[in-house]
Write a protein that holds these residues in place. Sequence first.
Motif, PDB file in Angstrom:
ATOM      1  N   ALA A  66       0.857  -1.199   0.000  1.00 23.99           N
ATOM      2  CA  ALA A  66       0.000   0.000   0.000  1.00 23.99           C
ATOM      3  C   ALA A  66       0.886   1.239   0.000  1.00 23.99           C
ATOM      4  O   ALA A  66       1.993   1.219   0.536  1.00 23.99           O
ATOM      5  CB  ALA A  66      -0.898  -0.006   1.233  1.00 23.99           C
ATOM      6  N   ASP A  88      -4.639   3.170   3.474  1.00 31.67           N
ATOM      7  CA  ASP A  88      -5.120   2.391   2.333  1.00 31.67           C
ATOM      8  C   ASP A  88      -4.916   0.902   2.576  1.00 31.67           C
ATOM      9  O   ASP A  88      -5.695   0.080   2.073  1.00 31.67           O
ATOM     10  CB  ASP A  88      -4.417   2.839   1.045  1.00 31.67           C
ATOM     11  CG  ASP A  88      -4.840   4.249   0.655  1.00 31.67           C
ATOM     12  OD1 ASP A  88      -6.039   4.555   0.763  1.00 31.67           O
ATOM     13  OD2 ASP A  88      -3.975   5.049   0.278  1.00 31.67           O
ATOM     14  N   MET A 148      -7.915  -1.647   2.180  1.00 30.70           N
ATOM     15  CA  MET A 148      -7.831  -2.816   1.283  1.00 30.70           C
ATOM     16  C   MET A 148      -8.159  -4.102   2.028  1.00 30.70           C
ATOM     17  O   MET A 148      -8.888  -4.954   1.523  1.00 30.70           O
ATOM     18  CB  MET A 148      -6.405  -2.944   0.712  1.00 30.70           C
ATOM     19  CG  MET A 148      -6.214  -2.221  -0.579  1.00 30.70           C
ATOM     20  SD  MET A 148      -4.699  -2.788  -1.405  1.00 30.70           S
ATOM     21  CE  MET A 148      -3.496  -1.721  -0.692  1.00 30.70           C
ATOM     22  N   CYS A 158     -11.142   6.536   0.856  1.00 35.35           N
ATOM     23  CA  CYS A 158     -10.819   5.104   0.971  1.00 35.35           C
ATOM     24  C   CYS A 158     -11.729   4.206   0.145  1.00 35.35           C
ATOM     25  O   CYS A 158     -11.545   2.993   0.149  1.00 35.35           O
ATOM     26  CB  CYS A 158     -10.874   4.662   2.434  1.00 35.35           C
ATOM     27  SG  CYS A 158      -9.498   5.302   3.384  1.00 35.35           S
ATOM     28  N   SER A 176      -9.556   2.211  -2.373  1.00 37.46           N
ATOM     29  CA  SER A 176      -8.681   1.154  -1.838  1.00 37.46           C
ATOM     30  C   SER A 176      -9.522   0.014  -1.263  1.00 37.46           C
ATOM     31  O   SER A 176      -9.160  -1.159  -1.384  1.00 37.46           O
ATOM     32  CB  SER A 176      -7.703   1.704  -0.791  1.00 37.46           C
ATOM     33  OG  SER A 176      -8.302   2.649   0.036  1.00 37.46           O
ATOM     34  N   ASN A 214      -3.371   5.866  -4.025  1.00 35.68           N
ATOM     35  CA  ASN A 214      -4.010   4.576  -4.280  1.00 35.68           C
ATOM     36  C   ASN A 214      -4.248   4.324  -5.764  1.00 35.68           C
ATOM     37  O   ASN A 214      -4.393   3.176  -6.180  1.00 35.68           O
ATOM     38  CB  ASN A 214      -5.318   4.461  -3.497  1.00 35.68           C
ATOM     39  CG  ASN A 214      -5.834   3.049  -3.519  1.00 35.68           C
ATOM     40  OD1 ASN A 214      -5.124   2.116  -3.146  1.00 35.68           O
ATOM     41  ND2 ASN A 214      -7.032   2.849  -4.007  1.00 35.68           N
ATOM     42  N   THR A 270      -1.573   2.167  -6.799  1.00 36.22           N
ATOM     43  CA  THR A 270      -1.736   0.782  -6.337  1.00 36.22           C
ATOM     44  C   THR A 270      -2.743   0.049  -7.229  1.00 36.22           C
ATOM     45  O   THR A 270      -2.532  -1.116  -7.587  1.00 36.22           O
ATOM     46  CB  THR A 270      -2.193   0.762  -4.862  1.00 36.22           C
ATOM     47  OG1 THR A 270      -1.375   1.670  -4.128  1.00 36.22           O
ATOM     48  CG2 THR A 270      -2.060  -0.624  -4.265  1.00 36.22           C
TER      49      THR A 270
END
Length: 388
Positions: free
Chosen positions: A45, A50, A54, A247, A250, A279, A282
């Motif tokens: 992350a 995050d 996740m 969020c 994520s 994010n 990611t």
Amino acid sequence: MMTADAFLSQCRQNGFQLFSGTPCSYLKPLINAVIDDEAITYLTATNEGDAVAMICGAGLSGRRGVVMFQNSGLGNAVNPLTSLAYTFRFPFLLIVTHRGQPGGPPDEPQHDLMGRITEAMLDTMAIRWERFPDDENALPPVFARAAAYMNETGQPYALVLRKGMIAPRDLTTPKAEKAIGRREVQFYESLSLAYSERATRTEALEVILRRKRPEDVIIATTGKTGRELYTLEDSAAHLYMVGSMGCASSFALGAALTFPNHRWLTVDGDAATLMRMGNLATIGHYRPDNYLHLVLDNEINDSTGGQASVSAGVSLGAIAMACGYRQAYSTDGLHTLDTILAGAAAQKGPTLIHFRIRRGSPADLGRPKIKPFEVKDRLMAHLSAPQT
Ligand SMILES: Cc1ncc(C[n+]2csc(CCOP(=O)(O)OP(=O)(O)O)c2C)c(N)n1
């Protein structure tokens, strides 16, 4: 002192096979063992918060993950720990290192204050914790206490890891040798409307709902987006992020990687996307085929009174492409949005649709009457996952 493998063996026996986090030198042996272990998945992350989101998203499967990070990053994770994990009742194992531990080995100045308040911060956040044991024989009762607490409360359980608890271990998985090469980062952008001519959030959501497929799950960002979606249509396949601004993406990433047979639609806001823009990298890195990211961009924090965000000059489509999304679109036309959504059905994600809207919401906007943890339980039942 114990080996990282002794700890991981307990993790496997207790069903903890998904890890996320950010590194800390105290975590080096453990994080390296996790990365090297083929039976365990590690999601890196960009931010501790995050990592929490996740693992919560993946937790919709009913399986519990592990989040690990340095106590410096506890600050980065406070909001998703309090607004997401606590509020929605997502249990997981949290490993927080204790840099700057009072009475511990000398440490750097930046760890001094955080070292003094780490345990108190966990208490303040109502997170049950204990010290990471220094002997592997103590592990089974630790896991038993953690499991009993999670079963009873649905809340995370933390282990505070001091220096030298785990025997040194180097990373053996080599970093990929491949050259990055030349990248094409083109995307579709067509923006022609004046701000007041753009569609409303409600109109955009109506198009999204019309194009929703039976396997779709929608994660709506905090504020008016979730409230409008709930008002237009409530469904077991929706989750309204009542807090943890930023969020949603994520959380949906953890879920998309866990549930490949569902398509995960994150309906984000511009300020929320910018708040946790790391994010996007990611998402681009893990590249789930089943990920559709819609950003409804009104260039303001509409939910808190219309203060300008900084999105007006930002090309989120270009950012998504630069982060590794497979395709991105930026438009302000409702028909174009509809066409893009129709086409997205046949495309592999991740896809980002940056849709520029104007401000405003219906005057009689409702709020979800169902509690956040009930929304989560309902979604878990929809996904046929065991309840936590
Ligand atoms: C971490 C955090 N900071 C601030 C808030 C307060 N807040 C709730 S919604 C919101 C605005 C979100 O703006 P945007 O994502 O652009 O969506 P919009 O409201 O415009 O639909 C803010 C600042 C919050 N809930 N959480």
